[in-house]
Design an enzyme around this catalytic site. Structure first.
Site, PDB file in Angstrom:
ATOM      1  N   ARG A 249      54.087 -21.702 -24.253  1.00 45.36           N
ATOM      2  CA  ARG A 249      53.306 -22.149 -24.764  1.00 45.36           C
ATOM      3  C   ARG A 249      51.986 -21.159 -25.954  1.00 45.36           C
ATOM      4  O   ARG A 249      52.314 -19.899 -26.118  1.00 45.36           O
ATOM      5  CB  ARG A 249      52.069 -22.426 -23.564  1.00 45.36           C
ATOM      6  CG  ARG A 249      50.421 -22.468 -23.372  1.00 45.36           C
ATOM      7  CD  ARG A 249      50.115 -22.450 -22.598  1.00 45.36           C
ATOM      8  NE  ARG A 249      49.612 -22.018 -22.640  1.00 45.36           N
ATOM      9  CZ  ARG A 249      48.420 -22.037 -21.536  1.00 45.36           C
ATOM     10  NH1 ARG A 249      47.644 -22.656 -20.999  1.00 45.36           N
ATOM     11  NH2 ARG A 249      47.121 -21.016 -20.862  1.00 45.36           N
TER      12      ARG A 249
ATOM     13  N   THR B 154      47.427 -22.031 -30.038  1.00 51.55           N
ATOM     14  CA  THR B 154      47.291 -24.094 -30.372  1.00 51.55           C
ATOM     15  C   THR B 154      47.629 -24.248 -28.562  1.00 51.55           C
ATOM     16  O   THR B 154      47.287 -25.381 -28.872  1.00 51.55           O
ATOM     17  CB  THR B 154      48.241 -24.088 -31.201  1.00 51.55           C
ATOM     18  OG1 THR B 154      49.765 -23.541 -30.268  1.00 51.55           O
ATOM     19  CG2 THR B 154      47.923 -23.178 -32.262  1.00 51.55           C
TER      20      THR B 154
ATOM     21  N   ASP C  69      48.285 -14.336 -15.330  1.00 56.10           N
ATOM     22  CA  ASP C  69      49.635 -15.083 -16.803  1.00 56.10           C
ATOM     23  C   ASP C  69      50.912 -15.055 -15.533  1.00 56.10           C
ATOM     24  O   ASP C  69      51.175 -13.784 -14.823  1.00 56.10           O
ATOM     25  CB  ASP C  69      49.768 -13.963 -17.907  1.00 56.10           C
ATOM     26  CG  ASP C  69      50.984 -14.834 -18.964  1.00 56.10           C
ATOM     27  OD1 ASP C  69      50.626 -14.997 -19.340  1.00 56.10           O
ATOM     28  OD2 ASP C  69      52.368 -15.148 -18.347  1.00 56.10           O
TER      29      ASP C  69
ATOM     30  N   ASP D  61      54.339 -12.759 -16.445  1.00 54.74           N
ATOM     31  CA  ASP D  61      53.749 -11.357 -17.031  1.00 54.74           C
ATOM     32  C   ASP D  61      53.472 -10.814 -15.494  1.00 54.74           C
ATOM     33  O   ASP D  61      54.454 -10.207 -15.470  1.00 54.74           O
ATOM     34  CB  ASP D  61      52.449 -10.714 -17.512  1.00 54.74           C
ATOM     35  CG  ASP D  61      52.813 -11.314 -19.040  1.00 54.74           C
ATOM     36  OD1 ASP D  61      54.161 -11.177 -19.489  1.00 54.74           O
ATOM     37  OD2 ASP D  61      51.681 -11.127 -19.796  1.00 54.74           O
TER      38      ASP D  61
HETATM   39  O1  LIG Z   1      50.721 -26.485 -18.562  1.00 57.35           O
HETATM   40  P1  LIG Z   1      50.605 -24.995 -19.957  1.00 57.35           P
HETATM   41  O2  LIG Z   1      49.261 -25.339 -20.909  1.00 57.35           O
HETATM   42  O3  LIG Z   1      51.686 -25.453 -21.460  1.00 57.35           O
HETATM   43  O4  LIG Z   1      50.903 -23.981 -19.949  1.00 57.35           O
HETATM   44  C1  LIG Z   1      52.019 -23.440 -18.753  1.00 57.35           C
HETATM   45  C2  LIG Z   1      52.604 -22.934 -18.868  1.00 57.35           C
HETATM   46  O5  LIG Z   1      52.546 -21.141 -19.701  1.00 57.35           O
HETATM   47  C3  LIG Z   1      52.937 -20.655 -18.712  1.00 57.35           C
HETATM   48  O6  LIG Z   1      54.599 -20.406 -19.543  1.00 57.35           O
HETATM   49  P2  LIG Z   1      53.848 -19.326 -21.105  1.00 57.35           P
HETATM   50  O7  LIG Z   1      53.464 -19.870 -21.934  1.00 57.35           O
HETATM   51  O8  LIG Z   1      53.048 -17.774 -20.426  1.00 57.35           O
HETATM   52  O9  LIG Z   1      55.384 -18.270 -20.960  1.00 57.35           O
HETATM   53  P3  LIG Z   1      56.031 -17.611 -19.983  1.00 57.35           P
HETATM   54  O10 LIG Z   1      57.309 -17.833 -19.019  1.00 57.35           O
HETATM   55  O11 LIG Z   1      57.563 -16.720 -20.732  1.00 57.35           O
HETATM   56  O12 LIG Z   1      55.238 -16.365 -20.253  1.00 57.35           O
HETATM   57  C4  LIG Z   1      53.345 -21.138 -17.357  1.00 57.35           C
HETATM   58  O13 LIG Z   1      54.343 -20.166 -16.738  1.00 57.35           O
HETATM   59  C5  LIG Z   1      53.615 -22.412 -17.629  1.00 57.35           C
HETATM   60  O14 LIG Z   1      55.480 -22.986 -18.300  1.00 57.35           O
HETATM   61  O1  LIG Z   2      46.898 -19.762 -16.139  1.00 59.72           O
HETATM   62  C1  LIG Z   2      47.537 -19.966 -16.459  1.00 59.72           C
HETATM   63  C2  LIG Z   2      47.937 -20.843 -17.962  1.00 59.72           C
HETATM   64  C3  LIG Z   2      49.315 -20.852 -18.167  1.00 59.72           C
HETATM   65  N1  LIG Z   2      50.326 -20.423 -17.897  1.00 59.72           N
HETATM   66  C4  LIG Z   2      49.938 -18.849 -17.153  1.00 59.72           C
HETATM   67  O2  LIG Z   2      50.580 -18.307 -16.577  1.00 59.72           O
HETATM   68  N2  LIG Z   2      48.761 -18.616 -16.576  1.00 59.72           N
HETATM   69 MG   LIG Z   3      53.487 -16.346 -19.297  1.00 57.21          MG
END
Ligand SMILES: O=P(O)(O)OC[C@H]1O[C@H](OP(=O)(O)OP(=O)(O)O)[C@H](O)[C@@H]1O
Ligand SMILES: O=c1cc[nH]c(=O)[nH]1
Ligand SMILES: [Mg+2]
Length: 209
Positions: free
Chosen positions: A104, A108, A200, A203
Site C-alpha cells: 500500500r 496515496t 503494521d 513490520d
Molecule cells: O486495506 P488496505 O488499506 O489496502 O491495507 C491493508 C494492507 O496493508 C498492509 O500491507 P503493507 O502495504 O504494509 O505491505 P507489507 O505486507 O509488505 O508490509 C496489510 O498487510 C495489507 O496488505
Molecule cells: O493498521 C494497518 C493498516 C494497514 N496495514 C497494516 O499493516 N496495519
Molecule cells: Mg506493512
C-alpha cells in the site's frame, strides 16, 4: 451479498489480545499469528462438502465421510499474509500456495502490485485469500481482482483484523467473496491504520521496524 463471519471463539480472542499488544515481540507475534491462522482455518473449512465412503475397521465395514469438494489454494498477500500460511497448511496440507505481492503506497494508500504466481490449475481450485489486515480494503480488492482475472471463481477472504471501511469496500467490490475476521475494529486513523488494530502487520511479523 457476502457473508461476514467474525470469529468469537475464546481461543482466537485470547490470542488476538497478545497479537495486538505492542509489547509482544517478533518471535511471539509470529507464533501467535500462526496459531490464530490454524484456529481460523478450522472454522473456515466448516462448510467443505463431504462424500460417503466405506472403510474396513478392525470390526466391520463402516460408512463414513471424506472431503469431496474442489481442491484448495491458499493465497497470501505479500508480505504479511505469509505469516498465516503455515498455520492453515497444518489443517489443509495438500493445498497449493499462490502468492500475490501488493504493498500500500503510504501517501496515496493505493495498492501497488509487484508479484503474482498462482497454481497452474487456478480455475479448478477454491481459494482462501489471506492477509492479516483489511484497512481501506484497497489491497484485498486488488488481490481478488488479480485472482479472478486469472480464472479463480470461488474465493474466501480471511484476515485477523478488519476496519468497517474495508469490509464495506470489499463487499461492494466483491459481493461473491465471504469475509472471515478474528477482530472487527472501530475505524481507520488519518494515516489509514486500523484503530485499535495491531500496528503494521508486516513490520511486526518480520521485525522490519
Ligand atoms: O486495506 P488496505 O488499506 O489496502 O491495507 C491493508 C494492507 O496493508 C498492509 O500491507 P503493507 O502495504 O504494509 O505491505 P507489507 O505486507 O509488505 O508490509 C496489510 O498487510 C495489507 O496488505
Ligand atoms: O493498521 C494497518 C493498516 C494497514 N496495514 C497494516 O499493516 N496495519
Ligand atoms: Mg506493512
Amino acid at each position: 451479498m457476502p457473508k461476514i463471519h467474525v470469529f468469537d471463539h475464546p481461543l482466537i480472542q485470547h490470542k488476538m489480545t497478545y497479537i495486538r499488544d505492542t509489547n509482544t515481540g517478533t518471535k511471539e507475534f509470529r507464533e501467535l499469528v500462526d496459531e490464530v491462522a490454524t484456529l481460523m482455518a478450522y472454522e473456515i473449512t466448516r462448510d467443505l462438502p463431504l462424500k460417503e465412503v466405506s472403510v474396513e475397521t478392525p470390526v466391520c465395514t463402516a460408512k463414513t465421510n471424506i472431503l469431496a469438494g474442489k481442491k484448495l489454494g491458499i493465497v497470501p498477500i505479500l508480505r504479511a499474509g505469509i505469516g498465516m500460511v503455515d498455520g492453515i497448511l497444518k489443517l489443509i496440507p495438500a493445498a497449493k500456495v499462490g502468492h500475490v505481492g501488493l504493498f500500500r503506497d503510504p501517501k496515496t494508500l493505493q495498492p501497488v502490485e509487484y508479484f503474482v504466481k498462482l497454481p497452474s490449475d487456478v480455475s479448478e481450485r477454491d481459494f482462501i485469500l489471506v492477509d492479516p489486515m483489511l484497512a481501506t480494503g484497497g489491497t484485498a480488492i486488488a488481490a481478488a481482482d488479480s485472482l479472478k482475472s486469472r480464472g479463480a471463481k470461488n474465493i474466501k477472504f480471511m484476515c485477523l483484523i478488519a476496519a468497517p471501511e474495508g469490509v464495506k469496500a470489499m463487499t461492494e467490490a466483491h459481493p461473491d467473496v465471504d469475509i472471515y475476521i478474528a477482530g472487527l475494529d472501530e475505524k481507520l486513523d488519518e494515516k489509514g491504520y486500523i484503530v485499535p488494530g495491531l500496528g503494521d502487520a508486516g513490520d511486526r511479523l518480520f521485525g522490519t521496524k
